[in-house]
Design an enzyme around this catalytic site. Structure first.
Site, PDB file in Angstrom:
ATOM      1  N   TYR A 197      -1.996  -0.096 -11.600  1.00  0.00           N
ATOM      2  CA  TYR A 197      -2.291  -1.476 -11.171  1.00  0.00           C
ATOM      3  C   TYR A 197      -3.630  -1.914 -11.692  1.00  0.00           C
ATOM      4  O   TYR A 197      -4.427  -1.080 -12.124  1.00  0.00           O
ATOM      5  CB  TYR A 197      -2.261  -1.572  -9.643  1.00  0.00           C
ATOM      6  CG  TYR A 197      -2.879  -0.377  -8.948  1.00  0.00           C
ATOM      7  CD1 TYR A 197      -4.242  -0.344  -8.673  1.00  0.00           C
ATOM      8  CD2 TYR A 197      -2.113   0.746  -8.612  1.00  0.00           C
ATOM      9  CE1 TYR A 197      -4.807   0.753  -8.053  1.00  0.00           C
ATOM     10  CE2 TYR A 197      -2.668   1.835  -7.981  1.00  0.00           C
ATOM     11  CZ  TYR A 197      -4.019   1.841  -7.715  1.00  0.00           C
ATOM     12  OH  TYR A 197      -4.587   2.932  -7.105  1.00  0.00           O
ATOM     13  N   CYS A 225      -0.577   7.751 -11.056  1.00  0.00           N
ATOM     14  CA  CYS A 225      -0.829   6.652 -10.114  1.00  0.00           C
ATOM     15  C   CYS A 225      -2.318   6.315 -10.108  1.00  0.00           C
ATOM     16  O   CYS A 225      -3.170   7.198  -9.977  1.00  0.00           O
ATOM     17  CB  CYS A 225      -0.376   7.060  -8.712  1.00  0.00           C
ATOM     18  SG  CYS A 225      -0.419   5.701  -7.541  1.00  0.00           S
ATOM     19  N   GLU A 274       2.902   4.559 -11.722  1.00  0.00           N
ATOM     20  CA  GLU A 274       2.644   3.429 -10.830  1.00  0.00           C
ATOM     21  C   GLU A 274       1.160   3.090 -10.986  1.00  0.00           C
ATOM     22  O   GLU A 274       0.301   3.755 -10.398  1.00  0.00           O
ATOM     23  CB  GLU A 274       2.983   3.819  -9.388  1.00  0.00           C
ATOM     24  CG  GLU A 274       3.346   2.628  -8.539  1.00  0.00           C
ATOM     25  CD  GLU A 274       4.107   3.040  -7.291  1.00  0.00           C
ATOM     26  OE1 GLU A 274       5.333   2.903  -7.265  1.00  0.00           O
ATOM     27  OE2 GLU A 274       3.460   3.521  -6.345  1.00  0.00           O
ATOM     28  N   TYR A 299       0.851  -1.190   0.000  1.00  0.00           N
ATOM     29  CA  TYR A 299       0.000   0.000   0.000  1.00  0.00           C
ATOM     30  C   TYR A 299       0.886   1.239   0.000  1.00  0.00           C
ATOM     31  O   TYR A 299       1.847   1.319   0.770  1.00  0.00           O
ATOM     32  CB  TYR A 299      -0.898   0.021   1.249  1.00  0.00           C
ATOM     33  CG  TYR A 299      -1.806  -1.188   1.320  1.00  0.00           C
ATOM     34  CD1 TYR A 299      -2.964  -1.260   0.549  1.00  0.00           C
ATOM     35  CD2 TYR A 299      -1.472  -2.269   2.122  1.00  0.00           C
ATOM     36  CE1 TYR A 299      -3.771  -2.387   0.582  1.00  0.00           C
ATOM     37  CE2 TYR A 299      -2.289  -3.399   2.164  1.00  0.00           C
ATOM     38  CZ  TYR A 299      -3.436  -3.448   1.391  1.00  0.00           C
ATOM     39  OH  TYR A 299      -4.226  -4.561   1.417  1.00  0.00           O
ATOM     40  N   SER A 300       0.544   2.205  -0.830  1.00  0.00           N
ATOM     41  CA  SER A 300       1.306   3.458  -0.834  1.00  0.00           C
ATOM     42  C   SER A 300       1.109   4.188   0.483  1.00  0.00           C
ATOM     43  O   SER A 300       0.009   4.198   1.039  1.00  0.00           O
ATOM     44  CB  SER A 300       0.796   4.392  -1.936  1.00  0.00           C
ATOM     45  OG  SER A 300       1.154   3.903  -3.179  1.00  0.00           O
TER      46      SER A 300
END
Ligand code: A2P
Length: 401
Positions: A401, A359, A399, A191-192
């Site tokens: 996902y 992101c 980044e 987790y960021s």
């Protein structure tokens, strides 16, 4: 008119963890399902509630001609603008936006790029599965509206006296307890970090992650529940969590004050940008470099940290929100908002002090690149060359996902 100081709790920052109410020795603090409030007729200003607060929401002392009543405080979405902060007292942090759930298996870095030249040196892999850090949950707060489809949580982890050094843009790993259906320990979930390096609350050894509960149906209609996200979203105050990391040595915030930072995100992908923004707000609010945020969500109620974000002054950050599912309004994505700001983006792309960070949803990558390419064409710039240069110089980070 005589002004008196009154201790209050900032509803925008408060994560409703009940710590202040538990700590108050004279029972001056109470709450309803909306706000934590301080009864001015009971509070003796002993400040016992101040140190344990994980966010700093408690650091609010306002001057007013009469005490704010409990009813008034219960009704607030924000502290009243007409009240003045008493000079000399530290104000609480104003969180910006934020977080990303990055699955270890699917996280994409968009190719290996160096970190920004002025980024601080990160610590990485200090804690492993074999030797994790133990953090205590200081609070767990739902960020999205009660009727929102997305269930996104702001979870504050406290490391006590255990060093856990993070920089803005890094991630941590959380180990869900138990084993999978093959009897193996669960994978570590990344987790960021949503806080700046000096803590969710300044000078505290804590940090926040922002986690969206994963619940989806597979092709056969069977409900799939994310092991990691459900574990984190269900954590209770006081729970112990095994943490690994920190991770990440490129998606880092440039430190020099001239750095223009363009932040593009969807949903929980805003996590690292909350850290970036809060760092700038605390350390260099008058920096010459611009912060430009493009943030996409379905609706305002689905946008994590919407309230705190809207409180930030335009001199600190230029906020562009794109909503895709507001009834009666056209669907907008971040790339549409970027096109609206073509002149400003083109100017930033020409500067050697500009950095781009993306992101969030993987699907957004292509649309954002197309928008940047179109903007360059419109302004006689060559996106392919600019992107190559940005990457080489550690100024383009993805980044998704
Ligand atoms: P949409 O309404 O089309 O799903 P989520 O809530 O699923 O995390 O998504 C965050 C936001 O990102 C939503 O507004 C979603 O819009 C939007 N989104 C989905 N796909 C893309 C894409 N390809 N490019 C940009 N934004 C996208």
């Amino acid at each position: 008119m005589e002004l008196k100081r009154q201790h209050l709790i900032d509803p925008v920052i408060c994560i409703r963890c009940n710590t202040c109410e538990e700590t108050c020795p004279v029972n001056a603090i109470t709450h309803d399902d909306r706000n934590y409030v301080v009864d001015a007729s009971i509070c003796n200003n002993c400040r016992a509630c101040v140190p344990p607060c994980p966010t700093g929401a408690i650091d609010s002392w306002l001057m007013s001609s009469r005490p704010w009543t409990l009813e008034e405080q219960f009704s607030w979405d924000d502290l009243p603008p007409e009240a003045k902060l008493e000079e000399g007292l530290e104000s609480g942090p104003e969180p910006a936006e934020v977080t990303a759930i990055i699955d270890v298996a699917t996280a994409s870095t968009g190719g290996r790029v160096p970190p920004p030249f002025s980024a601080a040196h990160p610590y990485v892999n200090v804690y492993s599965r074999e030797s994790p850090a133990t953090a205590r949950v200081a609070g767990n707060f739902r960020l999205t509206d009660p009727d929102a489809e997305s269930d996104i949580h702001h979870v504050v982890l406290d490391f006590g006296i255990r060093p856990f050094p993070v920089l803005e843009g890094q991630s941590i790993g959380i180990i869900p307890p138990g084993v999978d259906d093959k009897g193996r320990p669960h994978n570590i979930r990344l987790y960021s970090v949503a806080s700046p390096r000096d803590g969710e609350r300044p000078h505290h050894n804590n940090l926040a992650v922002t986690v969206k509960r994963v619940r989806a149906k597979d092709d056969s209609g069977k409900l799939i529940e994310g092991i990691g996200s459900n574990y984190v979203c269900d954590l209770k105050k006081g729970d112990q969590v095994l943490v690994t990391g920190p991770f990440g040595d490129t998606f880092l915030m440039p430190n020099h004050p001239e750095a223009n930072i363009v932040m593009i995100c969807t949903g929980t992908g805003a996590a690292p940008f909350r850290g970036f923004t809060e760092r700038r707000r605390r350390k260099a609010p008058d920096a010459a470099g611009k912060l430009l945020l493009f943030f996409g969500a379905r609706t305002p109620g689905e946008l994590p940290y919407c309230g705190p974000l809207m409180k930030l002054p335009p001199s600190l950050i230029d906020v562009n929100l794109a909503y895709s599912r507001v009834p009666g309004e056209p669907k907008q994505y971040v790339q549409d908002k970027m096109r609206e700001r073509d002149t400003d983006l083109a100017a930033l792309l020409k500067s050697e002090h500009s950095y781009i960070y993306i992101c969030g949803l993987k699907g957004m990558e292509q649309g954002v690149e197309e928008a940047l390419s179109d903007i360059c064409r419109l302004h006689d710039l060559n996106w392919t060359e600019i992107r190559a240069q940005l990457r080489r110089e550690g100024r383009y980070h993805v980044e998704t996902y």
